[in-house]
Design a protein around this motif. Structure first.
Motif, PDB file in Angstrom:
ATOM      1  N   TYR A 144       0.789  -1.132  -0.009  1.00 57.06           N
ATOM      2  CA  TYR A 144       0.082  -0.112   0.007  1.00 57.06           C
ATOM      3  C   TYR A 144       0.825   1.199  -0.126  1.00 57.06           C
ATOM      4  O   TYR A 144       2.031   1.213   0.426  1.00 57.06           O
ATOM      5  CB  TYR A 144      -0.887   0.072   1.293  1.00 57.06           C
ATOM      6  CG  TYR A 144      -2.093  -0.904   1.119  1.00 57.06           C
ATOM      7  CD1 TYR A 144      -2.000  -2.120   1.895  1.00 57.06           C
ATOM      8  CD2 TYR A 144      -3.344  -0.540   0.939  1.00 57.06           C
ATOM      9  CE1 TYR A 144      -3.072  -2.958   1.487  1.00 57.06           C
ATOM     10  CE2 TYR A 144      -4.445  -1.159   0.855  1.00 57.06           C
ATOM     11  CZ  TYR A 144      -4.236  -2.653   1.162  1.00 57.06           C
ATOM     12  OH  TYR A 144      -5.386  -3.302   1.169  1.00 57.06           O
ATOM     13  N   LEU A 149      -4.741   5.885   1.913  1.00 51.67           N
ATOM     14  CA  LEU A 149      -3.989   4.834   1.779  1.00 51.67           C
ATOM     15  C   LEU A 149      -4.587   4.143   0.505  1.00 51.67           C
ATOM     16  O   LEU A 149      -5.671   3.618   0.506  1.00 51.67           O
ATOM     17  CB  LEU A 149      -4.270   4.034   2.965  1.00 51.67           C
ATOM     18  CG  LEU A 149      -3.322   2.788   3.225  1.00 51.67           C
ATOM     19  CD1 LEU A 149      -1.781   3.372   3.533  1.00 51.67           C
ATOM     20  CD2 LEU A 149      -3.610   1.821   4.392  1.00 51.67           C
ATOM     21  N   LEU A 187      -3.813   0.859  -2.585  1.00 49.48           N
ATOM     22  CA  LEU A 187      -3.393  -0.334  -3.184  1.00 49.48           C
ATOM     23  C   LEU A 187      -2.185  -0.071  -4.036  1.00 49.48           C
ATOM     24  O   LEU A 187      -2.740   0.415  -5.203  1.00 49.48           O
ATOM     25  CB  LEU A 187      -4.432  -1.293  -3.368  1.00 49.48           C
ATOM     26  CG  LEU A 187      -3.550  -2.622  -3.724  1.00 49.48           C
ATOM     27  CD1 LEU A 187      -3.029  -3.232  -2.546  1.00 49.48           C
ATOM     28  CD2 LEU A 187      -4.831  -3.764  -4.254  1.00 49.48           C
ATOM     29  N   GLU A 205       4.716   7.325   1.770  1.00 46.61           N
ATOM     30  CA  GLU A 205       5.047   6.159   2.730  1.00 46.61           C
ATOM     31  C   GLU A 205       4.555   4.792   2.112  1.00 46.61           C
ATOM     32  O   GLU A 205       3.186   4.741   1.723  1.00 46.61           O
ATOM     33  CB  GLU A 205       4.281   6.415   4.053  1.00 46.61           C
ATOM     34  CG  GLU A 205       4.859   5.495   5.196  1.00 46.61           C
ATOM     35  CD  GLU A 205       4.660   6.120   6.708  1.00 46.61           C
ATOM     36  OE1 GLU A 205       3.916   7.110   6.948  1.00 46.61           O
ATOM     37  OE2 GLU A 205       5.562   5.470   7.755  1.00 46.61           O
ATOM     38  N   PHE A 225       3.791   0.794   2.579  1.00 44.72           N
ATOM     39  CA  PHE A 225       3.547  -0.303   3.783  1.00 44.72           C
ATOM     40  C   PHE A 225       3.279  -1.770   2.952  1.00 44.72           C
ATOM     41  O   PHE A 225       2.702  -1.848   2.128  1.00 44.72           O
ATOM     42  CB  PHE A 225       2.249   0.148   4.296  1.00 44.72           C
ATOM     43  CG  PHE A 225       2.166   1.398   5.130  1.00 44.72           C
ATOM     44  CD1 PHE A 225       1.690   2.269   4.331  1.00 44.72           C
ATOM     45  CD2 PHE A 225       2.490   1.320   6.421  1.00 44.72           C
ATOM     46  CE1 PHE A 225       1.523   3.709   5.085  1.00 44.72           C
ATOM     47  CE2 PHE A 225       2.404   2.344   7.199  1.00 44.72           C
ATOM     48  CZ  PHE A 225       2.119   3.756   6.483  1.00 44.72           C
ATOM     49  N   ASN A 232      -2.178 -11.091   4.442  1.00 49.92           N
ATOM     50  CA  ASN A 232      -3.379 -11.608   5.318  1.00 49.92           C
ATOM     51  C   ASN A 232      -3.503 -13.081   4.586  1.00 49.92           C
ATOM     52  O   ASN A 232      -2.855 -13.477   3.775  1.00 49.92           O
ATOM     53  CB  ASN A 232      -4.537 -10.691   5.233  1.00 49.92           C
ATOM     54  CG  ASN A 232      -5.369 -10.948   3.799  1.00 49.92           C
ATOM     55  OD1 ASN A 232      -4.729 -11.554   2.833  1.00 49.92           O
ATOM     56  ND2 ASN A 232      -6.626 -10.518   3.756  1.00 49.92           N
ATOM     57  N   SER A 239      -9.997 -11.923   6.252  1.00 47.98           N
ATOM     58  CA  SER A 239      -9.280 -11.779   7.577  1.00 47.98           C
ATOM     59  C   SER A 239      -8.561 -10.286   7.734  1.00 47.98           C
ATOM     60  O   SER A 239      -8.321  -9.879   6.630  1.00 47.98           O
ATOM     61  CB  SER A 239      -8.605 -12.857   8.084  1.00 47.98           C
ATOM     62  OG  SER A 239      -7.227 -12.972   6.996  1.00 47.98           O
ATOM     63  N   LYS A 240      -8.259 -10.014   8.691  1.00 48.59           N
ATOM     64  CA  LYS A 240      -7.378  -8.773   8.822  1.00 48.59           C
ATOM     65  C   LYS A 240      -6.134  -8.585   8.366  1.00 48.59           C
ATOM     66  O   LYS A 240      -5.421  -9.612   8.058  1.00 48.59           O
ATOM     67  CB  LYS A 240      -6.951  -8.654  10.472  1.00 48.59           C
ATOM     68  CG  LYS A 240      -6.101  -9.720  10.921  1.00 48.59           C
ATOM     69  CD  LYS A 240      -5.833  -9.831  12.483  1.00 48.59           C
ATOM     70  CE  LYS A 240      -5.237 -10.934  13.094  1.00 48.59           C
ATOM     71  NZ  LYS A 240      -5.318 -10.966  14.314  1.00 48.59           N
ATOM     72  N   ILE A 241      -5.736  -7.647   7.835  1.00 47.79           N
ATOM     73  CA  ILE A 241      -4.690  -7.337   7.260  1.00 47.79           C
ATOM     74  C   ILE A 241      -3.556  -6.897   8.348  1.00 47.79           C
ATOM     75  O   ILE A 241      -3.589  -5.973   9.318  1.00 47.79           O
ATOM     76  CB  ILE A 241      -4.418  -6.076   6.217  1.00 47.79           C
ATOM     77  CG1 ILE A 241      -5.382  -6.817   5.111  1.00 47.79           C
ATOM     78  CG2 ILE A 241      -3.234  -5.722   5.720  1.00 47.79           C
ATOM     79  CD1 ILE A 241      -5.531  -5.613   3.913  1.00 47.79           C
ATOM     80  N   PHE A 251       0.019  -5.131   8.960  1.00 48.01           N
ATOM     81  CA  PHE A 251       0.956  -4.217   8.114  1.00 48.01           C
ATOM     82  C   PHE A 251       2.372  -4.277   8.901  1.00 48.01           C
ATOM     83  O   PHE A 251       2.577  -4.317  10.053  1.00 48.01           O
ATOM     84  CB  PHE A 251       0.310  -2.952   8.505  1.00 48.01           C
ATOM     85  CG  PHE A 251      -0.806  -2.375   7.548  1.00 48.01           C
ATOM     86  CD1 PHE A 251      -1.994  -2.829   7.949  1.00 48.01           C
ATOM     87  CD2 PHE A 251      -0.590  -1.916   6.140  1.00 48.01           C
ATOM     88  CE1 PHE A 251      -3.284  -2.741   7.247  1.00 48.01           C
ATOM     89  CE2 PHE A 251      -1.692  -1.742   5.520  1.00 48.01           C
ATOM     90  CZ  PHE A 251      -3.194  -1.888   5.979  1.00 48.01           C
ATOM     91  N   GLY A 252       3.413  -3.836   7.831  1.00 47.72           N
ATOM     92  CA  GLY A 252       4.720  -3.562   8.464  1.00 47.72           C
ATOM     93  C   GLY A 252       4.675  -2.011   8.763  1.00 47.72           C
ATOM     94  O   GLY A 252       3.480  -1.368   8.813  1.00 47.72           O
ATOM     95  N   SER A 253       5.676  -1.654   9.455  1.00 45.98           N
ATOM     96  CA  SER A 253       5.928  -0.263  10.202  1.00 45.98           C
ATOM     97  C   SER A 253       5.924   1.036   9.017  1.00 45.98           C
ATOM     98  O   SER A 253       5.736   1.955   9.604  1.00 45.98           O
ATOM     99  CB  SER A 253       6.894  -0.382  11.230  1.00 45.98           C
ATOM    100  OG  SER A 253       8.067  -0.698  10.463  1.00 45.98           O
ATOM    101  N   GLY A 254       6.030   0.492   7.981  1.00 44.63           N
ATOM    102  CA  GLY A 254       6.077   1.692   6.834  1.00 44.63           C
ATOM    103  C   GLY A 254       7.615   2.137   6.515  1.00 44.63           C
ATOM    104  O   GLY A 254       8.597   1.952   7.335  1.00 44.63           O
TER     105      GLY A 254
END
Lengths: 114, 116
Positions: free
Chosen positions: A36, A44, A46, A88, A90, A94, A100-102, A104-107
């Protein structure tokens, strides 16, 4: 526990330089993978996604990413960056075939010098 | 087609007050998610609705947070009472309900919450 690791917190490049942002994930099963992007002041959105098939995925604006299953990696690349790529980024994951929930990395903040 | 919308875009409140955030998903999307990004940290999952039912609320930090989705359309996230550590950007996302296959989540612009 599931996690996504992005190797760089802040990357500074000059225009026309090549870009590679690292991403590794830890997930016990088959996954969907995403990158993202959030441009300054925008949603945000895709950039690209991998669900199955060809592990080399093409996204918008000349970005691509390669899924290497043996390395649990999904690095983002662009051969020649532009000032407008300042944003930024990301990496995210999932569970495959799931709503289900995604996770994420910290960016990674990318700054492009004109 | 309208995207995911969130209201308000910004909210500044004092510690101990109550704030309610609203999310309108894309029309026809039965999956609705709440995420939060505390400054400098990663975006973290809070909660997932399928229509009006809570499918997964494993990410809700504590009982000061209450999410609802009456009627299976828009959702609200209430924080009561707000604490300093609740400051951050709250994102909402939605996706279609599918029996199988890929599931792309579309994100809203976020609500920036500042607790003073």
């Amino acid at each position: 526990a599931q996690s996504v690791s992005q190797h760089n917190h802040h990357v500074i490049l000059s225009e026309a330089a090549s870009l590679e942002l690292g991403c590794n994930y830890s997930y016990g099963g088959t996954v969907n993978l995403f990158w993202y992007v959030q441009y300054p002041g925008q949603h945000l959105q895709l950039l690209l996604k991998y669900f199955s098939g060809d592990p080399l995925v093409k996204g918008i604006k000349g970005f691509e990413a390669e899924f290497i299953k043996s390395k649990f990696s999904f690095n983002l690349r662009k051969p020649s960056v532009q000032w407008s790529d300042t944003a930024e980024y990301f990496c995210a994951v999932n569970m495959y075939s799931s709503a289900s929930k995604i996770i994420f990395g910290s960016g990674t903040r990318l700054s492009i010098r004109p | 087609e309208a995207g995911v919308t969130q209201f308000p875009s910004h909210s500044v409140i004092e510690k101990g007050q109550t704030v309610t955030l609203r999310c309108d998903p894309i029309s026809g999307h039965d999956n609705l998610y709440w995420y939060r990004r505390v400054m400098g940290k990663e975006i973290k999952f809070l909660l997932h609705f399928v229509k009006e039912s809570k499918q997964d609320e494993s990410g809700m930090p504590n009982n000061r947070f209450l999410a609802e989705r009456t009627g299976g359309t828009y959702s609200t996230l209430k924080v009561q009472p707000a604490e300093l550590e609740d400051s951050g950007v709250y994102f909402c996302a939605s996706s279609q309900l599918r029996a199988s296959g890929s599931n792309e989540q579309f994100f809203g612009p976020g609500t920036r919450l500042t607790v003073l």
